[in-house]
Design an enzyme around this catalytic site. Structure first.
Site, PDB file in Angstrom:
ATOM      1  N   HIS A 192      57.991 -25.136  88.508  1.00 46.57           N
ATOM      2  CA  HIS A 192      59.198 -25.059  87.666  1.00 46.57           C
ATOM      3  C   HIS A 192      58.869 -25.279  86.177  1.00 46.57           C
ATOM      4  CE1 HIS A 192      61.546 -25.509  91.380  1.00 46.57           C
ATOM      5  NE2 HIS A 192      60.877 -26.608  91.664  1.00 46.57           N
TER       6      HIS A 192
HETATM    7  C1  BDR Z   1      63.051 -29.698  88.276  1.00 47.98           C
HETATM    8  O1  BDR Z   1      63.362 -30.960  88.881  1.00 47.98           O
HETATM    9  C2  BDR Z   1      62.213 -31.771  88.911  1.00 47.98           C
HETATM   10  O2  BDR Z   1      61.981 -32.179  90.205  1.00 47.98           O
HETATM   11  C3  BDR Z   1      61.050 -30.916  88.450  1.00 47.98           C
HETATM   12  O3  BDR Z   1      60.141 -31.689  87.680  1.00 47.98           O
HETATM   13  C4  BDR Z   1      61.689 -29.828  87.645  1.00 47.98           C
HETATM   14  O4  BDR Z   1      61.842 -30.191  86.293  1.00 47.98           O
HETATM   15  C5  BDR Z   1      63.130 -28.635  89.334  1.00 47.98           C
HETATM   16  O5  BDR Z   1      64.419 -28.590  89.884  1.00 47.98           O
END
Ligand code: BDR
Ligand code: CA
Length: 335
Positions: free
Chosen positions: A260
């Site tokens: 992500h």
């Molecule tokens: C986002 O949520 C966190 O768990 C990750 O670091 C990322 O920024 C993904 O949904």
């Protein structure tokens, strides 16, 4: 070169995003601010300092700790996904000498809070600063509460967050960063700063697998040298992604770590890496079942309709996954 501030909640993919940003010639990282999210604030901050130390003793961008809690809600962390320490429990591991494998950089934090530092840098550099947010938007919302006119001097915001034409990853409708602090997300969008969303619709297409790491593991875990090189960063990536890989293996039958936050950094470096739709984004703050849902019309429209909808954001809907991984491999895994 893009001058950026990175706001992060110290998780596994955040660390990889920081490494990518600090090794990207397109970006100059002016500061790093931390926010609670994946883990509590103190752990998020120490995870950032551990990540910086892997790149040597510096100089590094200044680091300031920000919000300890969302604006209105209790914090919900993602420790079941990222491990107790947000780093796949790698910070609890010790080397053969009994010393922690990944100690934090020994350097005092700035006394300023994260929101103060963001505001100070943005105000001093009108139209110059891109904000990259990798966690809940609490620090930016707090900065806006202090001086919304000052915050409007930011050039743009690149937000890892949202789920538009796909399921959420914490509730059926909400992505984690939006769900932790929906009020903050809404407040920040109301500033009207040009925003680019890098949502789950795009990030779900970039999944790191153990096979991608394998060719780069030049040193055995436990012998990583500060400063990178010789597979040190790839070994670190393997350590911190262990828990999330196992979590995904259980859920989907395949180990993997969705990239992500690194994708948000990659889009900041090379916007063409993703196809984006210009639209207006709303964040649900009231819904009993839908808090944190991001809402936008992504249907193809005639220009007149698009104008009527007053777009204030770009939403990345497709990504060149091969290009992303080539960049990540070159800049991080080979480091
Ligand atoms: C986002 O949520 C966190 O768990 C990750 O670091 C990322 O920024 C993904 O949904
Ligand atoms: Ca994050």
């Amino acid at each position: 070169m893009k001058r950026v501030i990175i706001d992060t909640d110290g998780g596994t993919d955040d660390a990889m995003a920081l490494l990518l940003a600090l090794r990207s010639p397109e970006l100059r990282v002016e500061a790093i601010t931390t926010v609670c999210g994946n883990v509590a604030l103190e752990q998020a901050t120490s995870n950032v300092l551990r990540t910086l130390r892997l790149l040597g003793e510096g100089p590094h961008p200044p680091v300031a700790a920000g919000a300890e809690a969302p604006l209105l809600r209790p914090l919900r962390t993602a420790r079941h996904v990222h491990g107790r320490d947000g780093f796949g429990n790698a910070t609890l591991r010790r080397g053969a000498d009994g010393e922690p494998l990944y100690p934090p950089l020994r350097r005092p934090l700035l006394k300023q809070r994260g929101d103060e530092l963001i505001l100070e840098i943005v105000r001093a550099n009108p139209g110059e600063i891109s904000l990259i947010t990798l966690g809940p938007l609490t620090n930016l919302a707090r900065a806006a509460e202090r001086d919304d006119g000052g915050m409007r001097r930011a050039k743009e915001i690149i937000i890892m967050g949202g789920a538009f034409e796909t399921y959420g990853n914490v509730t059926l409708t909400a992505e984690f960063n939006m769900r932790v602090d929906p009020e903050a997300a809404r407040r920040v969008l109301e500033l009207g700063i040009p925003a680019t969303f890098v949502p789950l619709d795009a990030t779900n297409r970039v999944v790191l697998t153990p096979a991608m790491l394998e060719p780069h593991l030049g040193v055995a875990a436990g012998s990583e040298a500060a400063g990178g090189g010789g597979g040190a960063l790839a070994a670190f990536v393997r350590e911190i992604t262990g828990v999330v890989m196992a979590y995904e293996a259980e859920r989907r039958g395949q180990p993997g770590c969705t990239m992500h936050d690194p994708l948000a950094v990659a889009v900041a470096c090379v916007p063409e890496m993703a196809r984006a739709v210009e639209t207006r984004v709303l964040v649900e703050t009231k819904g009993e079942y839908t808090a944190g849902q991001t809402i936008a019309d992504l249907r193809p429209r005639r220009a007149s309709q698009a104008a009527a909808a007053a777009p204030q954001a770009r939403v990345c809907v497709e990504v060149d996954a091969a290009r992303f991984f080539a960049m990540f491999e070159e800049r991080v895994l080979k480091g």
